[in-house]
Motif scaffolding. Structure first.
Motif, PDB file in Angstrom:
ATOM      1  N   PRO A  43       0.891  -1.236  -0.015  1.00 29.65           N
ATOM      2  CA  PRO A  43      -0.010   0.060  -0.057  1.00 29.65           C
ATOM      3  C   PRO A  43       0.891   1.290   0.049  1.00 29.65           C
ATOM      4  O   PRO A  43       0.551   2.211  -0.858  1.00 29.65           O
ATOM      5  CB  PRO A  43      -0.852   0.029   1.007  1.00 29.65           C
ATOM      6  N   GLU A  44       1.912   1.429   0.831  1.00 28.92           N
ATOM      7  CA  GLU A  44       2.743   2.491   0.958  1.00 28.92           C
ATOM      8  C   GLU A  44       3.410   2.718  -0.428  1.00 28.92           C
ATOM      9  O   GLU A  44       3.463   3.865  -0.906  1.00 28.92           O
ATOM     10  CB  GLU A  44       3.803   2.398   2.106  1.00 28.92           C
ATOM     11  N   ALA A  45       3.872   1.570  -0.942  1.00 27.92           N
ATOM     12  CA  ALA A  45       4.901   2.003  -2.252  1.00 27.92           C
ATOM     13  C   ALA A  45       3.813   2.430  -3.381  1.00 27.92           C
ATOM     14  O   ALA A  45       4.288   3.131  -4.129  1.00 27.92           O
ATOM     15  CB  ALA A  45       5.281   0.545  -2.622  1.00 27.92           C
ATOM     16  N   VAL A  46       2.494   1.671  -3.374  1.00 21.57           N
ATOM     17  CA  VAL A  46       1.815   1.998  -4.392  1.00 21.57           C
ATOM     18  C   VAL A  46       1.424   3.569  -4.232  1.00 21.57           C
ATOM     19  O   VAL A  46       1.200   4.376  -5.258  1.00 21.57           O
ATOM     20  CB  VAL A  46       0.548   1.175  -4.674  1.00 21.57           C
ATOM     21  N   ALA A  47       0.886   3.898  -3.091  1.00 23.02           N
ATOM     22  CA  ALA A  47       0.452   5.228  -2.844  1.00 23.02           C
ATOM     23  C   ALA A  47       1.586   6.250  -3.099  1.00 23.02           C
ATOM     24  O   ALA A  47       1.056   7.497  -3.695  1.00 23.02           O
ATOM     25  CB  ALA A  47       0.243   5.390  -1.164  1.00 23.02           C
ATOM     26  N   TRP A  86      -2.376  -5.370   0.918  1.00 19.08           N
ATOM     27  CA  TRP A  86      -3.924  -4.431   0.540  1.00 19.08           C
ATOM     28  C   TRP A  86      -5.066  -4.750   1.335  1.00 19.08           C
ATOM     29  O   TRP A  86      -5.895  -4.115   1.730  1.00 19.08           O
ATOM     30  CB  TRP A  86      -4.012  -4.461  -0.836  1.00 19.08           C
ATOM     31  N   ILE A  87      -5.332  -5.995   1.621  1.00 18.57           N
ATOM     32  CA  ILE A  87      -6.457  -6.713   2.395  1.00 18.57           C
ATOM     33  C   ILE A  87      -6.698  -5.835   3.549  1.00 18.57           C
ATOM     34  O   ILE A  87      -6.055  -6.157   4.505  1.00 18.57           O
ATOM     35  CB  ILE A  87      -6.461  -8.250   2.239  1.00 18.57           C
ATOM     36  N   GLY A  88      -7.925  -5.283   3.758  1.00 17.91           N
ATOM     37  CA  GLY A  88      -8.080  -4.733   5.047  1.00 17.91           C
ATOM     38  C   GLY A  88      -7.730  -3.030   4.938  1.00 17.91           C
ATOM     39  O   GLY A  88      -8.060  -2.433   6.114  1.00 17.91           O
ATOM     40  N   THR A  89      -6.800  -2.694   4.122  1.00 20.40           N
ATOM     41  CA  THR A  89      -6.427  -1.514   4.143  1.00 20.40           C
ATOM     42  C   THR A  89      -7.621  -0.356   3.737  1.00 20.40           C
ATOM     43  O   THR A  89      -8.365  -0.555   2.742  1.00 20.40           O
ATOM     44  CB  THR A  89      -5.208  -1.364   3.130  1.00 20.40           C
ATOM     45  N   ARG A  92      -8.747   4.568   0.715  1.00 17.95           N
ATOM     46  CA  ARG A  92      -9.230   6.045   0.511  1.00 17.95           C
ATOM     47  C   ARG A  92      -8.432   6.976   1.603  1.00 17.95           C
ATOM     48  O   ARG A  92      -7.994   7.927   1.309  1.00 17.95           O
ATOM     49  CB  ARG A  92     -10.784   6.330   0.692  1.00 17.95           C
ATOM     50  N   THR A  93      -8.607   6.551   2.643  1.00 17.49           N
ATOM     51  CA  THR A  93      -7.694   7.241   3.767  1.00 17.49           C
ATOM     52  C   THR A  93      -6.282   7.556   3.485  1.00 17.49           C
ATOM     53  O   THR A  93      -5.466   8.481   3.542  1.00 17.49           O
ATOM     54  CB  THR A  93      -7.971   6.991   5.201  1.00 17.49           C
ATOM     55  N   LEU A  94      -5.732   6.207   3.158  1.00 12.75           N
ATOM     56  CA  LEU A  94      -4.326   6.102   2.821  1.00 12.75           C
ATOM     57  C   LEU A  94      -3.940   7.056   1.562  1.00 12.75           C
ATOM     58  O   LEU A  94      -2.908   7.965   1.669  1.00 12.75           O
ATOM     59  CB  LEU A  94      -3.973   4.504   2.411  1.00 12.75           C
ATOM     60  N   PHE A  95      -4.696   7.190   0.596  1.00 12.88           N
ATOM     61  CA  PHE A  95      -4.339   8.108  -0.682  1.00 12.88           C
ATOM     62  C   PHE A  95      -4.690   9.434  -0.303  1.00 12.88           C
ATOM     63  O   PHE A  95      -3.862  10.388  -0.796  1.00 12.88           O
ATOM     64  CB  PHE A  95      -5.076   7.639  -1.731  1.00 12.88           C
ATOM     65  N   ALA A  96      -5.885   9.654   0.647  1.00 20.52           N
ATOM     66  CA  ALA A  96      -5.923  11.064   0.813  1.00 20.52           C
ATOM     67  C   ALA A  96      -4.897  11.553   1.759  1.00 20.52           C
ATOM     68  O   ALA A  96      -4.314  12.724   1.559  1.00 20.52           O
ATOM     69  CB  ALA A  96      -7.290  11.238   1.697  1.00 20.52           C
ATOM     70  N   GLU A  97      -4.280  11.093   2.519  1.00 21.49           N
ATOM     71  CA  GLU A  97      -3.322  11.352   3.468  1.00 21.49           C
ATOM     72  C   GLU A  97      -1.849  11.808   2.469  1.00 21.49           C
ATOM     73  O   GLU A  97      -1.462  12.657   2.681  1.00 21.49           O
ATOM     74  CB  GLU A  97      -2.913  10.385   4.675  1.00 21.49           C
ATOM     75  N   ARG A  98      -1.538  10.465   1.581  1.00 19.01           N
ATOM     76  CA  ARG A  98      -0.377  10.819   0.859  1.00 19.01           C
ATOM     77  C   ARG A  98      -0.348  11.998  -0.030  1.00 19.01           C
ATOM     78  O   ARG A  98       0.435  12.426  -0.347  1.00 19.01           O
ATOM     79  CB  ARG A  98      -0.402   9.476   0.132  1.00 19.01           C
ATOM     80  N   LEU A  99      -1.863  12.276  -0.766  1.00 16.64           N
ATOM     81  CA  LEU A  99      -2.099  13.206  -1.639  1.00 16.64           C
ATOM     82  C   LEU A  99      -2.402  14.654  -0.922  1.00 16.64           C
ATOM     83  O   LEU A  99      -2.674  15.560  -1.629  1.00 16.64           O
ATOM     84  CB  LEU A  99      -3.089  12.835  -2.623  1.00 16.64           C
ATOM     85  N   CYS A 100      -2.620  14.944   0.228  1.00 19.13           N
ATOM     86  CA  CYS A 100      -2.625  15.834   1.108  1.00 19.13           C
ATOM     87  C   CYS A 100      -4.129  16.309   0.801  1.00 19.13           C
ATOM     88  O   CYS A 100      -4.285  17.842   0.373  1.00 19.13           O
ATOM     89  CB  CYS A 100      -1.763  16.841   1.014  1.00 19.13           C
TER      90      CYS A 100
END
Length: 253
Positions: A43-47, A86-89, A92-100
């Motif tokens: 998840p972190e690498a893809v984000a 990714w399962i259970g991640t 939306r929150t992950l991408f929102a935080e990374r994209l500010c």
């Protein structure tokens, strides 16, 4: 009056691609940027790659992002051809935080559903009623199903069992490449897969998408199926277009 634009990012097993989209016509407004999917595709690498693509274009608005996962309420529930973390991640929150961005400015959806939505609105599915199935042939096989134009989300027809194995392990485009099969050699595998699917469904139309749709004339006429099969009109850009359109529609609700 300016062109209505959105931004879509399509995350696949081998590449992540994105760019701005004219959401009135379903056309990419700039040359898309493609970056190989990191391995492992955590998840972190893809984000980080998604953020790199969005920042490359200087995009400031809402963003739609596809994943090769079942996605409900922004949460990934499966992981096909990406890292199992990714399962259970909460994607939306992950991408929102990374994209500010606020979570309301980010839409995450299944990749085949996004491609299907684009084809139904702008491509080969325009105006078609009844049961339409979109199949995306790439690293795996994605699927989207529409009844009278309405999406039935998160179908997983790429994972039905065909001859005692997962369908995408015998008929995905990656199998064609890995085994160095010609289109005439690969087409019977796709025929076998679709015929198995047709045991359970009676589609009025099947739309074949993914990168191999660009060469649809080389293999689609070779298929022996009950349902009519046509190539995706938006080819491999459908996921980007569908993601961008979903993001703009969500913010306008």
């Amino acid at each position: 009056m300016g062109t209505a634009r959105g931004f879509g990012v399509d995350v696949g097993g081998s590449g992540i691609k994105g760019c701005p989209v004219d959401i009135d016509s379903g056309v990419l407004t700039e040359e898309r940027l493609r970056i190989p999917t990191p391995q492992p595709a955590t998840p972190e690498a893809v984000a980080n790659v998604v953020a790199e693509i969005v920042e490359k274009f200087g995009w400031q608005g809402p963003v739609g992002i596809t994943l090769p996962c079942v996605v409900k309420d922004g949460v990934a529930l499966t992981a096909a051809n990406v890292d199992k973390n990714w399962i259970g991640t909460d994607a939306r929150t992950l991408f929102a935080e990374r994209l500010c961005r606020s979570p309301e400015e980010v839409v995450v959806l299944n990749d085949a559903d996004a491609a299907g939505m684009a084809e139904m609105q702008f491509g080969a599915g325009m105006g078609h009623r009844g049961l339409v199935v979109v199949l995306t042939f790439g690293t795996g096989i994605g699927s989207a199903m529409f009844i009278d134009g309405k999406l039935v989300p998160n179908t997983e027809f790429g994972h039905i069992e065909v001859d005692n194995q997962d369908a995408e392990k015998m008929a995905a485009a990656s199998v064609k490449d890995n085994l160095d099969l010609s289109y005439p050699e690969w087409a019977p595998r796709v025929t076998r897969y679709i015929q198995t699917l047709e045991r359970f469904l009676w589609p009025d139309l099947i739309i074949a998408g993914g990168g191999v749709s660009k060469k649809g004339h080389k293999w689609i006429p070779l298929l022996e199926t009950r349902s009519p099969v046509v190539a995706a009109a938006l080819k491999n850009d459908a996921g980007i277009v569908g993601a961008a359109t979903a993001a703009m529609n969500s913010t306008n609700e």
